[in-house]
Design a protein around this motif. Structure first.
Motif, mmCIF file in Angstrom:
data_model
loop_
_atom_site.group_PDB
_atom_site.id
_atom_site.type_symbol
_atom_site.label_atom_id
_atom_site.label_comp_id
_atom_site.label_asym_id
_atom_site.label_seq_id
_atom_site.Cartn_x
_atom_site.Cartn_y
_atom_site.Cartn_z
ATOM 1 N N HIS A 227 -33.294 49.315 -90.720
ATOM 2 C CA HIS A 227 -32.646 48.580 -91.812
ATOM 3 C C HIS A 227 -33.442 48.532 -93.107
ATOM 4 N N SER A 228 -34.753 48.326 -93.043
ATOM 5 C CA SER A 228 -35.519 48.133 -94.286
ATOM 6 C C SER A 228 -35.937 49.451 -94.930
ATOM 7 N N HIS A 229 -35.846 50.572 -94.197
ATOM 8 C CA HIS A 229 -36.316 51.888 -94.668
ATOM 9 C C HIS A 229 -37.789 51.823 -95.072
ATOM 10 N N GLY A 230 -38.515 50.844 -94.548
ATOM 11 C CA GLY A 230 -39.927 50.692 -94.937
ATOM 12 C C GLY A 230 -40.086 50.457 -96.432
ATOM 13 N N THR A 231 -39.044 49.962 -97.077
ATOM 14 C CA THR A 231 -38.845 49.710 -98.521
ATOM 15 C C THR A 231 -38.248 50.929 -99.252
ATOM 16 N N GLN A 232 -38.355 52.111 -98.668
ATOM 17 C CA GLN A 232 -37.843 53.385 -99.229
ATOM 18 C C GLN A 232 -38.608 53.837 -100.484
ATOM 19 N N VAL A 233 -38.757 52.940 -101.451
ATOM 20 C CA VAL A 233 -39.539 53.282 -102.651
ATOM 21 C C VAL A 233 -40.618 52.208 -102.803
ATOM 22 N N ASP A 234 -41.831 52.586 -102.427
ATOM 23 C CA ASP A 234 -42.896 51.584 -102.377
ATOM 24 C C ASP A 234 -43.592 51.468 -103.737
ATOM 25 N N LEU A 235 -42.856 50.935 -104.696
ATOM 26 C CA LEU A 235 -43.370 50.722 -106.052
ATOM 27 C C LEU A 235 -43.010 49.303 -106.483
ATOM 28 N N PRO A 236 -43.790 48.718 -107.384
ATOM 29 C CA PRO A 236 -43.490 47.360 -107.843
ATOM 30 C C PRO A 236 -42.035 47.239 -108.288
ATOM 31 N N LEU A 237 -41.416 46.132 -108.018
ATOM 32 C CA LEU A 237 -40.007 45.813 -108.317
ATOM 33 C C LEU A 237 -39.048 46.615 -107.442
ATOM 34 N N LEU A 238 -39.206 47.950 -107.397
ATOM 35 C CA LEU A 238 -38.268 48.770 -106.628
ATOM 36 C C LEU A 238 -38.362 48.482 -105.129
ATOM 37 N N ARG A 239 -39.585 48.126 -104.677
ATOM 38 C CA ARG A 239 -39.743 47.890 -103.232
ATOM 39 C C ARG A 239 -38.983 46.638 -102.782
ATOM 40 N N ASP A 240 -38.605 45.801 -103.735
ATOM 41 C CA ASP A 240 -37.897 44.565 -103.381
ATOM 42 C C ASP A 240 -36.376 44.675 -103.520
ATOM 43 N N LEU A 241 -35.879 45.845 -103.901
ATOM 44 C CA LEU A 241 -34.427 45.997 -104.090
ATOM 45 C C LEU A 241 -33.664 45.982 -102.766
ATOM 46 N N GLY A 242 -34.270 46.524 -101.736
ATOM 47 C CA GLY A 242 -33.589 46.626 -100.441
ATOM 48 C C GLY A 242 -33.841 45.407 -99.571
ATOM 49 N N PRO A 243 -33.448 45.493 -98.297
ATOM 50 C CA PRO A 243 -33.684 44.385 -97.363
ATOM 51 C C PRO A 243 -35.169 44.139 -97.165
ATOM 52 N N SER A 244 -35.533 42.911 -96.838
ATOM 53 C CA SER A 244 -36.958 42.609 -96.707
ATOM 54 C C SER A 244 -37.556 43.379 -95.524
ATOM 55 N N HIS A 245 -38.779 43.809 -95.729
ATOM 56 C CA HIS A 245 -39.470 44.655 -94.748
ATOM 57 C C HIS A 245 -40.615 43.861 -94.129
ATOM 58 N N PRO A 246 -40.530 43.589 -92.824
ATOM 59 C CA PRO A 246 -41.550 42.727 -92.204
ATOM 60 C C PRO A 246 -42.856 43.438 -91.896
ATOM 61 N N GLY A 247 -42.884 44.774 -92.034
ATOM 62 C CA GLY A 247 -44.048 45.570 -91.626
ATOM 63 C C GLY A 247 -43.595 46.584 -90.598
ATOM 64 N N LEU A 248 -44.433 47.592 -90.354
ATOM 65 C CA LEU A 248 -44.039 48.663 -89.435
ATOM 66 C C LEU A 248 -44.233 48.268 -87.977
ATOM 67 N N ARG A 249 -45.237 47.403 -87.757
ATOM 68 C CA ARG A 249 -45.499 46.921 -86.394
ATOM 69 C C ARG A 249 -45.941 45.473 -86.492
#
Ligand SMILES: [Fe+2]
Ligand SMILES: [Fe+2]
Length: 292
Positions: A227-249
């Motif tokens: 669901h989170s795609h690991g943020t998909q784009v790990d850049l400031p602001l953009l990483r928060d556009l998608g669903p919240s990402h709790p971490g990979l493990r």
């Protein structure tokens, strides 16, 4: 169980315009070349240590795939790299944690033969994600994949026997868009009245990671999510556009939540700092006397 996210018309129109432009610019071919080729796909190995694991389950392996998002940027013929990874890994079980499509189940139908070849040596299990319920046609995908050996865990479970050992797999409908989401019902079939009737291992599938604590409370050793795609784009602001990402493990007491970065994309054929990936879980006995 979790309130579905709903976007403003303006935001939806902006996303649609970006998507159309990316398609015109050859986004699918670019995505395949940059992220789905065998040498670009990330293979993440996660060891899971379980106390008193039966000998038969030493080295037992589960490949975890998620967020295929067939549609504008991923289609028929794009999964050769994924198939090559699975042929190398030869997992006992393949698990899919939903979001097979972008715009509707029709997106994934042309890939059914390729997907049918991506199966585990012992079993293949799947749950649906929020995108898969668009137009409520997910049953069409079930109908074509179950004859290929896939099993959809829709608030349900299955028991897999590995020699004398038993592994329970359970899964729920998507926590945001499923009509009925029933963690209790998903696990119930695995838990007999007596503790010695319980499986040696329980692996739970949930598209959204937020259901993990509920599975942990019911004895699952592992929860697989996407669901989170690991943020998909790990850049400031953009990483928060998608669903919240709790971490990979994430460790939740005796339960490990594994969140996949996924295979496909939403919106634009773009991943930054977040590779498309296949996760492989390998199980082994937890060492004794390590302080619990
Ligand atoms: Fe997704
Ligand atoms: Fe999703």
């Amino acid at each position: 169980m979790i309130a579905p996210r709903r976007f403003s018309r303006l935001r939806i129109a902006a996303f649609a315009a970006i998507e159309r432009l990316a398609v015109l610019l050859g986004g699918r071919a670019i995505y395949r070349r940059r992220h789905l080729r065998r040498d670009r796909l990330h293979v993440r190995e996660e060891w899971i240590e379980v106390p008193d694991l039966p000998a038969e389950l030493e080295g037992f392996s589960v490949a975890h795939l998620s967020d295929l998002h067939a549609g504008p940027f991923l289609g028929r013929g794009d999964l050769a790299g994924v198939r090559s990874v699975l042929e190398e890994l030869r997992p006992d079980v393949v698990c899919w944690t939903g979001d097979f499509v972008v715009h509707g189940i029709h997106n994934v139908m042309p890939l059914q033969e390729e997907l049918a070849s991506l199966v585990g040596a012992r079993a293949t299990y799947a749950v649906f994600g929020n995108h898969d319920y668009l137009h409520r046609e997910e049953w069409r995908f079930v109908e074509v994949m179950e004859p290929a050996g896939w099993r959809f865990l829709r608030n349900a479970s299955e028991l897999l026997e590995v020699g004398a050992a038993r592994v329970g797999f359970c899964g729920i409908e998507d926590p945001e868009e499923g009509k009925v989401v029933d963690v209790e019902g998903a696990v119930r079939g695995l838990l007999g009245a007596e503790a010695d009737e319980h499986p040696d291992l329980i692996v739970a599938l949930s598209h959204g990671p937020r259901a993990a604590p509920e599975f942990a409370a019911r004895g699952a050793q592992v929860v697989l999510a996407g669901h989170s795609h690991g943020t998909q784009v790990d850049l400031p602001l953009l990483r928060d556009l998608g669903p919240s990402h709790p971490g990979l493990r994430v460790e939740l007491g005796g339960t490990t939540l594994v969140v996949s970065r996924g295979l496909g994309v939403i919106g634009a054929p773009l991943r930054v700092g977040v590779p498309a990936e296949v996760v492989v879980l390998r199980f082994r006995t937890a060492p004794r006397g390590g302080g619990g």
